[in-house]
Design a protein around this motif. Structure first.
Motif, PDB file in Angstrom:
ATOM      1  N   THR A  78       0.830  -1.208   0.000  1.00 43.65           N
ATOM      2  CA  THR A  78       0.000   0.000   0.000  1.00 43.65           C
ATOM      3  C   THR A  78       0.863   1.255   0.000  1.00 43.65           C
ATOM      4  OG1 THR A  78      -1.708  -1.193   1.230  1.00 43.65           O
ATOM      5  CG2 THR A  78      -1.853   1.204   1.197  1.00 43.65           C
ATOM      6  N   GLN A  79       1.918   1.251   0.804  1.00 42.92           N
ATOM      7  CA  GLN A  79       2.824   2.399   0.832  1.00 42.92           C
ATOM      8  C   GLN A  79       3.528   2.582  -0.507  1.00 42.92           C
ATOM      9  OE1 GLN A  79       4.895   0.876   4.422  1.00 42.92           O
ATOM     10  NE2 GLN A  79       4.606   2.925   5.266  1.00 42.92           N
ATOM     11  N   ARG A  80       3.930   1.490  -1.112  1.00 44.16           N
ATOM     12  CA  ARG A  80       4.649   1.576  -2.382  1.00 44.16           C
ATOM     13  C   ARG A  80       3.731   2.059  -3.505  1.00 44.16           C
ATOM     14  NH1 ARG A  80       6.503  -3.986  -3.520  1.00 44.16           N
ATOM     15  NH2 ARG A  80       7.856  -3.055  -5.110  1.00 44.16           N
ATOM     16  N   ILE A  81       2.472   1.596  -3.500  1.00 42.82           N
ATOM     17  CA  ILE A  81       1.518   2.065  -4.507  1.00 42.82           C
ATOM     18  C   ILE A  81       1.273   3.564  -4.341  1.00 42.82           C
ATOM     19  CG2 ILE A  81      -0.902   1.939  -5.213  1.00 42.82           C
ATOM     20  CD1 ILE A  81      -0.817  -1.043  -4.714  1.00 42.82           C
ATOM     21  N   ALA A  82       1.160   4.002  -3.085  1.00 41.56           N
ATOM     22  CA  ALA A  82       0.961   5.437  -2.837  1.00 41.56           C
ATOM     23  C   ALA A  82       2.159   6.249  -3.320  1.00 41.56           C
ATOM     24  CB  ALA A  82       0.718   5.675  -1.351  1.00 41.56           C
ATOM     25  N   LEU A  83       3.368   5.718  -3.129  1.00 41.66           N
ATOM     26  CA  LEU A  83       4.566   6.413  -3.596  1.00 41.66           C
ATOM     27  C   LEU A  83       4.604   6.479  -5.119  1.00 41.66           C
ATOM     28  CD1 LEU A  83       7.292   7.731  -3.025  1.00 41.66           C
ATOM     29  CD2 LEU A  83       8.310   5.441  -2.916  1.00 41.66           C
ATOM     30  N   LEU A  84       4.234   5.389  -5.778  1.00 39.63           N
ATOM     31  CA  LEU A  84       4.178   5.395  -7.237  1.00 39.63           C
ATOM     32  C   LEU A  84       3.133   6.395  -7.740  1.00 39.63           C
ATOM     33  CD1 LEU A  84       4.475   1.585  -8.084  1.00 39.63           C
ATOM     34  CD2 LEU A  84       6.058   3.382  -8.785  1.00 39.63           C
ATOM     35  N   GLN A  86       2.090   9.082  -6.245  1.00 38.60           N
ATOM     36  CA  GLN A  86       2.587  10.438  -6.030  1.00 38.60           C
ATOM     37  C   GLN A  86       3.616  10.820  -7.094  1.00 38.60           C
ATOM     38  OE1 GLN A  86       1.449  12.452  -3.565  1.00 38.60           O
ATOM     39  NE2 GLN A  86       2.680  14.151  -4.363  1.00 38.60           N
ATOM     40  N   THR A  87       4.485   9.879  -7.440  1.00 35.19           N
ATOM     41  CA  THR A  87       5.512  10.150  -8.449  1.00 35.19           C
ATOM     42  C   THR A  87       4.891  10.377  -9.818  1.00 35.19           C
ATOM     43  OG1 THR A  87       7.052   8.747  -7.203  1.00 35.19           O
ATOM     44  CG2 THR A  87       7.641   9.289  -9.470  1.00 35.19           C
ATOM     45  N   LEU A  88       3.924   9.546 -10.182  1.00 33.77           N
ATOM     46  CA  LEU A  88       3.260   9.706 -11.476  1.00 33.77           C
ATOM     47  C   LEU A  88       2.505  11.028 -11.549  1.00 33.77           C
ATOM     48  CD1 LEU A  88       1.839   6.088 -11.990  1.00 33.77           C
ATOM     49  CD2 LEU A  88       3.736   7.139 -13.228  1.00 33.77           C
ATOM     50  N   ARG A  89       1.866  11.400 -10.454  1.00 28.17           N
ATOM     51  CA  ARG A  89       1.107  12.655 -10.455  1.00 28.17           C
ATOM     52  C   ARG A  89       2.035  13.863 -10.515  1.00 28.17           C
ATOM     53  NH1 ARG A  89      -2.660  14.289  -5.421  1.00 28.17           N
ATOM     54  NH2 ARG A  89      -0.578  14.686  -4.571  1.00 28.17           N
ATOM     55  N   ASP A  90       3.152  13.810  -9.785  1.00 29.36           N
ATOM     56  CA  ASP A  90       4.074  14.949  -9.774  1.00 29.36           C
ATOM     57  C   ASP A  90       4.736  15.156 -11.135  1.00 29.36           C
ATOM     58  OD1 ASP A  90       3.431  15.308  -7.143  1.00 29.36           O
ATOM     59  OD2 ASP A  90       5.247  14.357  -6.349  1.00 29.36           O
ATOM     60  N   ASN A  91       5.052  14.058 -11.817  1.00 27.99           N
ATOM     61  CA  ASN A  91       5.723  14.176 -13.115  1.00 27.99           C
ATOM     62  C   ASN A  91       4.754  14.414 -14.267  1.00 27.99           C
ATOM     63  OD1 ASN A  91       8.832  13.398 -12.887  1.00 27.99           O
ATOM     64  ND2 ASN A  91       7.707  12.118 -11.436  1.00 27.99           N
ATOM     65  N   GLN A  92       3.454  14.203 -14.017  1.00 34.73           N
ATOM     66  CA  GLN A  92       2.422  14.435 -15.033  1.00 34.73           C
ATOM     67  C   GLN A  92       2.710  13.679 -16.328  1.00 34.73           C
ATOM     68  OE1 GLN A  92       2.033  18.690 -15.498  1.00 34.73           O
ATOM     69  NE2 GLN A  92       1.126  18.961 -13.464  1.00 34.73           N
ATOM     70  N   TRP A  93       3.133  12.425 -16.167  1.00 32.70           N
ATOM     71  CA  TRP A  93       3.411  11.607 -17.340  1.00 32.70           C
ATOM     72  C   TRP A  93       2.118  11.133 -18.010  1.00 32.70           C
ATOM     73  CZ3 TRP A  93       7.526   8.817 -14.001  1.00 32.70           C
ATOM     74  CH2 TRP A  93       8.765   9.438 -14.178  1.00 32.70           C
ATOM     75  N   PHE A  94       1.102  10.861 -17.197  1.00 29.13           N
ATOM     76  CA  PHE A  94      -0.167  10.348 -17.729  1.00 29.13           C
ATOM     77  C   PHE A  94      -1.288  11.207 -17.138  1.00 29.13           C
ATOM     78  CE2 PHE A  94       2.880   6.904 -17.196  1.00 29.13           C
ATOM     79  CZ  PHE A  94       2.937   6.362 -18.467  1.00 29.13           C
ATOM     80  N   GLU A  95      -1.608  12.283 -17.791  1.00 29.32           N
ATOM     81  CA  GLU A  95      -2.525  13.265 -17.212  1.00 29.32           C
ATOM     82  C   GLU A  95      -3.949  12.733 -17.093  1.00 29.32           C
ATOM     83  OE1 GLU A  95      -2.277  16.847 -19.407  1.00 29.32           O
ATOM     84  OE2 GLU A  95      -0.198  17.297 -18.818  1.00 29.32           O
ATOM     85  N   ASN A  96      -4.431  12.020 -18.093  1.00 29.02           N
ATOM     86  CA  ASN A  96      -5.829  11.592 -18.104  1.00 29.02           C
ATOM     87  C   ASN A  96      -6.002  10.108 -17.783  1.00 29.02           C
ATOM     88  OD1 ASN A  96      -6.660  14.194 -18.938  1.00 29.02           O
ATOM     89  ND2 ASN A  96      -6.143  13.681 -21.063  1.00 29.02           N
ATOM     90  N   ALA A  97      -4.983   9.494 -17.226  1.00 29.95           N
ATOM     91  CA  ALA A  97      -5.043   8.060 -16.951  1.00 29.95           C
ATOM     92  C   ALA A  97      -5.495   7.810 -15.518  1.00 29.95           C
ATOM     93  CB  ALA A  97      -3.675   7.421 -17.183  1.00 29.95           C
ATOM     94  N   ASP A  98      -5.936   6.584 -15.270  1.00 30.59           N
ATOM     95  CA  ASP A  98      -6.273   6.148 -13.915  1.00 30.59           C
ATOM     96  C   ASP A  98      -4.963   5.806 -13.207  1.00 30.59           C
ATOM     97  OD1 ASP A  98      -7.182   5.046 -11.597  1.00 30.59           O
ATOM     98  OD2 ASP A  98      -8.380   3.468 -12.518  1.00 30.59           O
ATOM     99  N   LEU A 102      -2.780   2.280 -12.748  1.00 32.82           N
ATOM    100  CA  LEU A 102      -1.455   2.258 -13.361  1.00 32.82           C
ATOM    101  C   LEU A 102      -0.377   1.982 -12.317  1.00 32.82           C
ATOM    102  CD1 LEU A 102       0.186   2.635 -15.928  1.00 32.82           C
ATOM    103  CD2 LEU A 102       0.219   5.093 -15.490  1.00 32.82           C
ATOM    104  N   SER A 103      -0.539   2.520 -11.129  1.00 31.62           N
ATOM    105  CA  SER A 103       0.436   2.280 -10.057  1.00 31.62           C
ATOM    106  C   SER A 103       0.453   0.815  -9.657  1.00 31.62           C
ATOM    107  CB  SER A 103       0.102   3.155  -8.845  1.00 31.62           C
ATOM    108  OG  SER A 103       0.158   4.527  -9.172  1.00 31.62           O
ATOM    109  N   ARG A 104      -0.722   0.204  -9.589  1.00 30.82           N
ATOM    110  CA  ARG A 104      -0.778  -1.222  -9.243  1.00 30.82           C
ATOM    111  C   ARG A 104      -0.122  -2.081 -10.323  1.00 30.82           C
ATOM    112  NH1 ARG A 104      -5.796   0.370  -6.829  1.00 30.82           N
ATOM    113  NH2 ARG A 104      -6.882   0.179  -8.825  1.00 30.82           N
ATOM    114  N   GLU A 105      -0.342  -1.720 -11.589  1.00 31.12           N
ATOM    115  CA  GLU A 105       0.280  -2.473 -12.680  1.00 31.12           C
ATOM    116  C   GLU A 105       1.803  -2.328 -12.644  1.00 31.12           C
ATOM    117  OE1 GLU A 105      -1.042  -4.501 -14.852  1.00 31.12           O
ATOM    118  OE2 GLU A 105      -3.100  -4.240 -14.147  1.00 31.12           O
ATOM    119  N   LEU A 106       2.275  -1.127 -12.396  1.00 35.66           N
ATOM    120  CA  LEU A 106       3.720  -0.906 -12.325  1.00 35.66           C
ATOM    121  C   LEU A 106       4.334  -1.638 -11.138  1.00 35.66           C
ATOM    122  CD1 LEU A 106       3.881   2.891 -13.224  1.00 35.66           C
ATOM    123  CD2 LEU A 106       4.865   1.015 -14.551  1.00 35.66           C
ATOM    124  N   LEU A 107       3.618  -1.667 -10.027  1.00 41.20           N
ATOM    125  CA  LEU A 107       4.127  -2.385  -8.856  1.00 41.20           C
ATOM    126  C   LEU A 107       4.246  -3.880  -9.151  1.00 41.20           C
ATOM    127  CD1 LEU A 107       4.904  -2.089  -5.822  1.00 41.20           C
ATOM    128  CD2 LEU A 107       2.558  -2.751  -5.306  1.00 41.20           C
TER     129      LEU A 107
END
Length: 349
Positions: A78-84, A86-98, A102-107
């Motif tokens: 849960t902590q790692r998904i939250a960190l992912l 936060q990172t995705l949101r800060d970098n704005q790599w996927f603006e209109n994505a869920d 996406l964080s769960r898939e990357l994890l």
């Protein structure tokens, strides 16, 4: 699982350690799950034929590994998904994505890479080149972008946290370096890469004996259907040839052991299951398992049986949404979302 399997395993364990009976605490038995522990213990006691028997430790891989203490704290998924996230949101790599999905898939991807001891190159360009070579893909902006995202997140997560998969591997490595007792392993499925490597390292120090229950199933004629199903793969789709092969084996026929009931409604299905279970109980059958595909049916069957004073051990439990505490939690979340609007606060109170 047939009790003959456990008798065979127990006989081999006892014959290998006849000199230490009745004390078998000097060996370790790894089991796929704790449903195996009781029948195996009963088989050991029956085969030993002694007034008292000190049983060996019976553990799963994960529980045995959890006995090893690590100096580095392990972050939860849960902590790692939250960190992912936060990172995705800060970098704005996927603006209109869920971003949560996406964080769960990357994890899951990162855990799979760790599980198979995959190390990424030092630069995103080298990683992209590996992807092109592996998938025979064309080099393009989309592939370069995906390679850069995965590469940066991989190194960021590896540097900031100790994940459960890596911790599991470290614990298994410590166990393999400390083990000094004979090891018996009961398998019902394929081992993961870290577990396979763990057993290989254990063989360098102690004797390791593996009982693959899937192979023992092949020797039982009445399990021919299960054996045939286990031997199938995605490319094998010829059901007719399977049926013709099974017809030649009279012991493989399920007509005498399998009955079908065409229920017209959920209530009829639940009542049919309840009546059949009560009939089996009248026939003095004690070990009855119910496998359900629908939680609504399971809850109804449980209610009908408990009304008839038949206690059920429901291992799947109740879904969280059916509990009263979920209502309180949802009200609290709505209150937070609406910035503590007075009507929401009154509903919560």
């Amino acid at each position: 699982m047939n009790f003959e399997f456990y008798q065979s395993v127990a006989q081999k364990i006892l014959s290998a350690h006849a000199q230490v009976i009745p004390d078998l605490r000097g060996i370790i038995v790894l089991i796929p799950n704790y449903h195996v522990a009781q029948p195996l213990a009963q088989a050991l006691v029956a085969q030993a034929a002694v007034p008292a028997l000190l049983l060996p430790p019976m553990l799963t891989f994960s529980d045995w590994a959890s006995t090893i203490e690590l100096t580095t704290p392990v972050e939860s998924d849960t902590q790692r998904i939250a960190l992912l996230y936060q990172t995705l949101r800060d970098n704005q790599w996927f603006e209109n994505a869920d971003l949560w999905s996406l964080s769960r898939e990357l994890l899951a991807l990162m855990d799979e890479l760790t599980r198979h001891h995959v190390t990424l190159p030092n630069s995103p360009e080298e990683f992209a080149a590996q992807l092109i070579a592996a998938y025979s893909a064309r080099n393009g902006q989309s592939l370069q972008f995906e390679a850069r995202v995965v590469h940066e997140l991989w190194y960021a997560m590896a540097a900031s946290s100790q994940d459960g998969v890596r911790a599991y591997q470290q614990r298994l490595a410590q166990l393999a370096s400390q083990i000094n007792q004979p090891l018996y392993v009961l398998l019902t499925s394929e081992l993961s890469a870290p577990e396979t490597q763990f057993l290989q390292r254990c063989r360098e120090r102690v004797e390791v004996t593996i009982f693959d229950l899937r192979e023992q199933v092949n020797e039982v004629a009445s399990c021919a259907v299960i054996t045939r199903a286990l031997q199938r793969d995605e490319s094998h789709t010829d059901l007719r040839s399977d049926a013709q092969a099974l017809q030649k084996n009279p012991d493989a026929r399920l007509s005498s052991r399998l009955q079908l009931f065409a229920a017209q409604s959920l209530e009829q299905e639940a009542r049919a299951a309840e009546v059949q279970i009560r009939r089996w109980l009248l026939d003095e059958k004690k070990s009855i398992a119910v496998v359900v595909q629908d939680r609504l049916v399971a809850r109804r069957v449980r209610a009908l049986l408990e009304r008839a004073q038949v206690q059920v051990q429901d291992e799947t439990g109740w879904t969280f949404s059916t509990l009263s505490v979920s209502t309180v939690l949802m009200t609290w979340l709505e209150t937070l979302q609406n910035d503590f609007y007075y009507q929401d606060v009154l509903d919560l109170l």
